[in-house]
Design an enzyme around this catalytic site. Structure first.
Site, PDB file in Angstrom:
ATOM      1  N   LEU A 114      -4.343  -9.348   3.969  1.00  0.00           N
ATOM      2  CA  LEU A 114      -2.648  -8.518   2.782  1.00  0.00           C
ATOM      3  C   LEU A 114      -1.391  -8.628   4.033  1.00  0.00           C
ATOM      4  O   LEU A 114      -1.723  -7.832   5.265  1.00  0.00           O
ATOM      5  CB  LEU A 114      -3.089  -7.131   2.176  1.00  0.00           C
ATOM      6  CG  LEU A 114      -3.930  -7.484   0.594  1.00  0.00           C
ATOM      7  CD1 LEU A 114      -4.292  -6.081   1.299  1.00  0.00           C
ATOM      8  CD2 LEU A 114      -3.069  -8.312  -0.146  1.00  0.00           C
ATOM      9  N   ASP A 115      -0.597  -8.918   3.393  1.00  0.00           N
ATOM     10  CA  ASP A 115       1.023  -8.721   3.981  1.00  0.00           C
ATOM     11  C   ASP A 115       0.870  -7.513   4.701  1.00  0.00           C
ATOM     12  O   ASP A 115       0.710  -6.814   3.943  1.00  0.00           O
ATOM     13  CB  ASP A 115       2.185  -9.095   3.464  1.00  0.00           C
ATOM     14  CG  ASP A 115       2.396 -10.812   3.321  1.00  0.00           C
ATOM     15  OD1 ASP A 115       1.571 -11.995   3.562  1.00  0.00           O
ATOM     16  OD2 ASP A 115       2.254 -11.120   2.037  1.00  0.00           O
ATOM     17  N   PHE A 116       2.034  -6.807   5.788  1.00  0.00           N
ATOM     18  CA  PHE A 116       2.548  -6.278   6.441  1.00  0.00           C
ATOM     19  C   PHE A 116       2.642  -4.961   4.971  1.00  0.00           C
ATOM     20  O   PHE A 116       2.731  -3.648   4.854  1.00  0.00           O
ATOM     21  CB  PHE A 116       2.931  -6.060   7.693  1.00  0.00           C
ATOM     22  CG  PHE A 116       3.582  -5.569   7.951  1.00  0.00           C
ATOM     23  CD1 PHE A 116       3.404  -4.018   8.884  1.00  0.00           C
ATOM     24  CD2 PHE A 116       5.087  -4.404   7.597  1.00  0.00           C
ATOM     25  CE1 PHE A 116       4.040  -3.450   9.538  1.00  0.00           C
ATOM     26  CE2 PHE A 116       5.705  -3.289   8.586  1.00  0.00           C
ATOM     27  CZ  PHE A 116       4.977  -2.821   9.131  1.00  0.00           C
ATOM     28  N   THR A 118       2.584  -5.364   2.103  1.00  0.00           N
ATOM     29  CA  THR A 118       1.390  -5.612   0.545  1.00  0.00           C
ATOM     30  C   THR A 118       0.727  -4.442   0.282  1.00  0.00           C
ATOM     31  O   THR A 118       0.309  -4.282   1.929  1.00  0.00           O
ATOM     32  CB  THR A 118       1.130  -6.756   0.178  1.00  0.00           C
ATOM     33  OG1 THR A 118       2.226  -7.792   0.245  1.00  0.00           O
ATOM     34  CG2 THR A 118       0.256  -6.948  -0.799  1.00  0.00           C
TER      35      THR A 118
END
Length: 262
Positions: A114-116, A118
């Site tokens: 999961l993105d930073f 998100t």
């Protein structure tokens, strides 16, 4: 199936690739490649023969890094906050999901990323084979995201998402997209005082920053993104941001069944 063997001292010995996979290093197949490439050592000696047996007293390293062995498999669901890296460590010193899980009885690793910026649901486990299959595109594990965009989003734009969006690394598979019930007319407002519309999108691919890129490609940059479901696991509102819980036996069974494991 692995057959149990005992060494000359009567201790149970297991195949090296099985031990590494259970430690969360990688899937069984990927671990076998690491062994064949001579990147694994046992008690300081390079091992390149598949089927080598090890016991609990042996010291195992991959690329010089000591592997922490676990005799048990652990499965958790983490609600990742924004501002946390989906990694074991970060050169910039930012907090990581592994640090959040430091109180767990065994070292566990994230399934996918999961993105930073998100938030949302992330499976953490030391079951390397399950993790590999859940991430592999051939199994088509669905992930659902709640997306906040500057709306309203037009019908044609929604159809683009449903048919597939052309990105620089190829066209995405068709996605399932729905508007959040009751929120289209009652829009929320962000810090910029601009109206936001909330949608939910389900995909089964894992391209880098895929959801953000899909919405950007159709002209609706994402203001906020949260994963609310991963396969059969869904956010029920009970798991607070930054918290985690053990998966139930039934949830583990569903995940394994989803990717052909018994």
């Amino acid at each position: 199936m692995d057959v149990e063997h005992k060494d000359q001292n009567g201790e149970l010995a297991e195949r090296l690739q099985k031990v590494l996979a259970q430690a969360g290093v990688a899937s069984r197949r990927q671990v076998e490649r690491l062994i064949e490439e001579g990147r694994v050592t046992v008690n300081g000696i390079t091992v390149s023969v598949l089927g080598t047996k090890v016991n609990s007293n042996d010291t195992i390293c991959v690329d010089g890094t000591l592997i922490e062995r676990s005799e048990r498999l652990f499965y958790y669901l983490l609600n990742k906050p924004m501002g946390v890296i989906t990694s074991a460590r970060d050169p910039q010193g930012r907090p990581t999901v592994v640090e959040i899980m430091r109180d767990a009885p065994a070292r566990v690793y994230p399934v996918g990323r999961l993105d930073f910026d998100t938030s949302g649901l992330l499976v953490m486990t030391n079951d390397g084979e399950l993790a590999h299959r859940l991430m592999h595109p051939s199994y088509g594990v669905e992930k659902t995201y709640r997306v906040w965009v500057h709306g309203p989003v037009g019908i044609k734009a929604l159809e683009q998402l449903r048919e597939g969006v052309l990105l620089n690394d190829g066209k995405t598979a068709p996605a399932k997209v729905v508007r959040r019930s009751g929120l289209l007319k009652r829009r929320i407002v962000d810090q910029m005082s601009e109206p936001l519309e909330v949608l939910e999108i389900t995909i089964h691919e894992g391209k880098n920053r895929q959801v953000r890129r899909m919405f950007g490609a159709i002209g609706y940059p994402v203001a906020k993104l949260e994963r609310i479901a991963f396969g059969p696991l869904a956010q029920d509102g009970q798991l607070q941001s930054g918290s985690y819980r053990s998966l139930t036996r039934e949830e583990i069974k569903k995940l394994r069944s989803l990717v052909g494991l018994t």
